[in-house]
Design an enzyme around this catalytic site. Sequence first.
Site, PDB file in Angstrom:
ATOM      1  N   LYS B  79       0.987  -1.048  -0.248  1.00 53.28           N
ATOM      2  CA  LYS B  79       0.191  -0.500  -0.345  1.00 53.28           C
ATOM      3  C   LYS B  79       1.337   1.452   0.521  1.00 53.28           C
ATOM      4  O   LYS B  79       1.987   1.377   0.619  1.00 53.28           O
ATOM      5  CB  LYS B  79      -0.569  -0.143   1.146  1.00 53.28           C
ATOM      6  N   SER B 154      -9.847   1.828   3.178  1.00 49.74           N
ATOM      7  CA  SER B 154      -9.039   2.573   2.223  1.00 49.74           C
ATOM      8  C   SER B 154      -7.952   1.844   1.421  1.00 49.74           C
ATOM      9  O   SER B 154      -7.200   1.970   0.643  1.00 49.74           O
ATOM     10  CB  SER B 154      -8.126   3.520   2.755  1.00 49.74           C
ATOM     11  N   SER B 178      -9.822  -0.422   7.257  1.00 51.45           N
ATOM     12  CA  SER B 178      -9.522  -0.349   5.789  1.00 51.45           C
ATOM     13  C   SER B 178      -8.536  -0.946   4.703  1.00 51.45           C
ATOM     14  O   SER B 178      -8.016  -1.627   4.350  1.00 51.45           O
ATOM     15  CB  SER B 178      -7.912   1.129   6.136  1.00 51.45           C
TER      16      SER B 178
END
Lengths: 95, 487
Positions: B79, B154, B178
């Site tokens: 990420k 996210s 997330s």
Amino acid sequence: MQLTDEEVRHIALLARLGISDAEVEKFRNQLSSILENMDILQQVDTSGLEPTSQSVALENIYREDETGPSLPVTEVLSNAPAQEDNSLKVNAVLE
Amino acid sequence: MNDLHRLTIHEAHALLKDKKVSSVELTRSVLKNLEAVDSKVRACMRLTADTALESAAAADKAIARGKASVLTGVPMIIKDNMCTKGVTTTCGSKMLENFIPPYDAHVVEKLKAANAVIVAKANMDEFAMGSSTENSAFFTTHNPWKLDCVPGGSSGGSAASVAADETIYALGSDTGGSIRQPAGFCGVVGLKPTYGRVSRFGLVAFASSLDQIGPITKDVTDCAIVLNAIAGHDKRDSTTVPLGVPDYTRALTKDIRGLRVGVPREYLVEGMQPGVRKAIEAAIIQFEKLGAKVDRKVSLPNTRYGLAAYYILAPSEASANLARYDGVKYGYSYRDTTSMWEAMEKTRQFGFGAEVKRRIMLGTYALSAGYYDAYYLKAQKVRTLIRQDFDKAFDSCDVLVTPTSPTVAFKIGEKADDPVQMYLSDVCTLPINIAGVPGVSIPAGFADGLPVGLQFIGKHFGEETLLRAAHAYEQATPWHTMKPAIA
């Protein structure tokens, strides 16, 4: 909780967030609606309760103050928008 | 060998170790599939193909020397809020569009030490604030199962990349859901470890008392493997707990006879999609078949206050953490003025997107004079109640089971202009961050052609029991073997 334009501008100033007139109106409505949803917390009886700021039972973590290698200044400054003489360059603070 | 990109970590490791496949071959297969599907899925912020092939060649040498760990030579995606030395780390924000970290995050150091092969950085909601990746300042990621739907957020890029076999596994971060919500939406496994289990050093801070890094994988075995590699104490993150790290794969015995599984009734919420409810009911029957003792009377009475408490606590911490973006040290900087204050205000006005600004303002308000007691302090006290709920539930249960999200993935654009509706997508995941306990989402069927996520919640540092329960369910069901046909 209905915020006013002045309150929205005041919060933006506290956060040092530039804000356009259109954003003032948008955030006034959205933040008011979000805060309305927060009012539910006022129903909860929290008398006598301690606040929780983090969820692990650790506190006061100490370590020896040992010296070790650190990043070279050039690398630390490699993302700086402006620099001079191995330092960050900023606008005048006192005018 | 075809379709190497479809392998799990443990399958890939078996082939690498026996020298049936090289890491370079495996990495090429992953990159080839990534290039074929990512124009549709758009999971990746930045490809690191060149260095990936170099790492793969280095991994092959390590394997030849007999120095392979289970992650050696296995391709993965990170990420874009975890610092990667020399590789742009944007955090999904214009503010950090050109930020090149001079050091690696702790988890990245650990993976590099294991000769992992980093193939890309993944798209995400700006500063990890969002549930759909629509808040990315650059582009929206698409759900591999239905391209007009969101992948969740996210960590939507990480989850979509795993579901689309653009990688063997990925890392995400989870502040209120997330990792788990996008894992649920994309039909993969996503674990938020106990707060303090994995170091946050080098993770761009959002809400420091809630943030935690974790694996997104194709099955629970892989989840345990990655947790083994990233968990542990790090003196650079004082909130990591100095506990030993067990071999989590040893907990995966498939035996959950007598395990006390609680189904907290507050999580079968109003507004839950019928298809999600059906999948959860079927899962409960499956647990009983496996010999678990299911208790449907467990109650976490303060669950209904979780959302409100979270949206005071997380934005408050964010407003403090994001004060560092001032246009002076790094990141976007507005230069067209000689005024210090104007430069700072315009840097933040143009560098941050709408959701980040909303949360900074919300947090600033909740912490401001006159409102601190009514909002922030109140939310911290409610946090105590939510934590006590979990403590009490775990007196009579070993693990709790809930839906990961009340709905399956929604359409891109459907909730983009309604922050309150978007926030509700995390209503089942954020109490877990508030309490600091671990939670994992695993695939549990489909509703309307989209994956349903099943969330398991464990005790603090109870990842072994948590993963044992999730693994037993996974192995008794076909869901983890199903792949999207990306079109």
